[in-house]
Write an enzyme that holds these catalytic residues in place. Structure first.
Site, PDB file in Angstrom:
ATOM      1  N   GLU A 183       0.808  -1.222   0.000  1.00  0.00           N
ATOM      2  CA  GLU A 183       0.000   0.000   0.000  1.00  0.00           C
ATOM      3  C   GLU A 183       0.841   1.272   0.000  1.00  0.00           C
ATOM      4  O   GLU A 183       1.211   1.783   1.060  1.00  0.00           O
ATOM      5  CB  GLU A 183      -0.943   0.014   1.219  1.00  0.00           C
ATOM      6  CG  GLU A 183      -1.805   1.277   1.267  1.00  0.00           C
ATOM      7  CD  GLU A 183      -2.779   1.324   2.450  1.00  0.00           C
ATOM      8  OE1 GLU A 183      -2.763   0.421   3.298  1.00  0.00           O
ATOM      9  OE2 GLU A 183      -3.557   2.283   2.510  1.00  0.00           O
ATOM     10  N   LYS A 225      -2.469  -1.971  -3.175  1.00  0.00           N
ATOM     11  CA  LYS A 225      -3.525  -1.137  -2.589  1.00  0.00           C
ATOM     12  C   LYS A 225      -3.129   0.331  -2.752  1.00  0.00           C
ATOM     13  O   LYS A 225      -2.441   0.893  -1.899  1.00  0.00           O
ATOM     14  CB  LYS A 225      -3.710  -1.483  -1.104  1.00  0.00           C
ATOM     15  CG  LYS A 225      -4.681  -0.557  -0.368  1.00  0.00           C
ATOM     16  CD  LYS A 225      -5.165  -1.168   0.931  1.00  0.00           C
ATOM     17  CE  LYS A 225      -5.987  -0.186   1.727  1.00  0.00           C
ATOM     18  NZ  LYS A 225      -6.703  -0.790   2.843  1.00  0.00           N
TER      19      LYS A 225
HETATM   20  P1  13P Z   1      -9.283   4.176   4.010  1.00  0.00           P
HETATM   21  O1  13P Z   1     -10.163   3.458   3.035  1.00  0.00           O
HETATM   22  O2  13P Z   1     -10.044   4.848   5.121  1.00  0.00           O
HETATM   23  O3  13P Z   1      -8.278   5.070   3.344  1.00  0.00           O
HETATM   24  O4  13P Z   1      -8.459   3.078   4.792  1.00  0.00           O
HETATM   25  C1  13P Z   1      -7.845   2.097   4.087  1.00  0.00           C
HETATM   26  C2  13P Z   1      -6.607   1.707   4.767  1.00  0.00           C
HETATM   27  O5  13P Z   1      -6.429   0.562   5.092  1.00  0.00           O
HETATM   28  C3  13P Z   1      -5.589   2.730   5.009  1.00  0.00           C
HETATM   29  O6  13P Z   1      -4.375   2.126   5.333  1.00  0.00           O
END
Ligand code: 13P
Length: 335
Positions: A183, A225
């Site tokens: 991510e 992500k």
């Molecule tokens: P959000 O969808 O609130 O951005 O959170 C996703 C997430 O896992 C952030 O690390």
């Protein structure tokens, strides 16, 4: 490392119509969320709230996996009122057909000599923690790196440092047959326009995939992500869902290898409706990957409000939650 286990898990995480619930808010973040509805956060109240989400009847139709926080993966829930026998949370989810996952990064630290930039912590001791989480039933993990856009940032040095940490984390996960969710989040905060977000997202993803390659991460056994390519929150010009979808797919086609089975977007501060609409438009264009979701706020915001910390609101809050999960699932299946 068992590549076929990794591939199978990744495939299950992006099963048709399904996506991921991010319920891995750190102690500090869940405190802020619960404060907004006048609930004091502690391990018990955090669990009351999260149990309400997990036990919502029918979510397994739309939710393939849940990302847990270290506190939650160690907790247990009783599913029938008055019953004292408790089931560990990962076991409860598994029995429901939902894969348990775990946030393994340990938050962010300011970069030395670069105000406003951060590096994600958590590589120390990661291998041992992954072994423990795997034994507790975790099938996948998450590590979030944050890239902020500002006057002179992001610097190449900070993107590179974060990309390297993401790749190291991913290879540690795969060693334990745990699918890494990689991510790199380019934040929405700021006045920048869509083009600036596209430029920074392109550079970030490019560096991330270069490092993943250097670390020989199996792309078929991971999920990406990312943020959507979107206008800064304070920008005077807000791109439409169609423009966001166009720019997002254009960017990913340039830099995300097709071996990556799925892209699971974060919501990043979009409203539930925006995150749903944007995902729909993205899917209408499509690409060589599954285009799904791993939303935190966009799935939970309305439910938190509907619940407001009151037992008598649980059933209504669960209906609200199921409804949003369904809407996002429909958006993810738009094509
Ligand atoms: P959000 O969808 O609130 O951005 O959170 C996703 C997430 O896992 C952030 O690390």
């Amino acid at each position: 490392m068992n590549i076929s286990t990794l591939k199978q898990t990744a495939k299950a995480m992006i099963a048709p119509g399904k996506g991921i619930l991010a319920a891995d808010e750190s102690a500090g973040t869940i405190k802020k969320r619960l404060e907004k509805i006048n609930v004091q956060s502690n391990p018990d109240t955090n669990l009351v709230y999260r149990k309400m989400l997990f036990t919502t009847p029918g979510i397994e139709e739309f939710i393939s996996g849940v990302i847990l926080y270290d506190e939650t993966i160690r907790q247990s829930i009783s599913t029938e009122q008055g019953k004292s026998n408790k089931i560990p949370v990962p076991q409860y989810l598994t029995d429901k057909g939902i894969l348990p996952g775990i946030k393994v990064d340990q938050g962010k630290a300011e970069m030395v000599n670069s105000p406003g930039e951060h590096i994600t912590k958590g590589l120390d001791g990661l291998r041992d923690r992954l072994v423990e989480y795997r034994n507790m039933g975790a099938k996948f993990a998450k590590w979030r790196a944050v890239i902020a856009i500002g006057a002179d940032i992001p610097t190449d040095a900070s993107i590179k440092a974060n990309a390297k940490a993401l790749a190291e984390y991913a290879s540690f996960c795969q060693e334990q047959d745990i699918v890494p969710i990689v991510e790199p989040e380019v934040l929405m905060d700021g006045k920048h326009d869509l083009q600036k977000c596209q430029e920074v997202t392109t550079k970030t993803l490019k560096m991330v995939f270069d490092e993943l390659k250097n670390h020989e991460v199996i792309l078929e056994g991971m999920l990406l992500k990312p943020n959507m390519v979107i206008s800064g929150k304070e920008s005077s010009v807000q791109a439409s869902s169609k423009e966001i979808a166009q720019a997002t797919i254009e960017t990913f086609l340039r830099v995300v290898p097709r071996e990556v089975p799925g892209i699971v977007f974060l919501s990043g501060g979009q409203t539930p409706d925006e995150a749903t609409e944007n995902l729909k438009e993205i899917n209408l264009i499509g690409g060589p990957w599954q285009l799904s979701f791993s939303y935190g706020r966009a799935l939970q915001e309305e439910t938190l409000k509907a619940w407001a910390g009151k037992e008598e609101n649980v059933a209504a809050a669960q209906r609200t939650f199921l409804e949003r999960c369904k809407k996002v699932s429909v958006a993810r299946s738009a094509r």
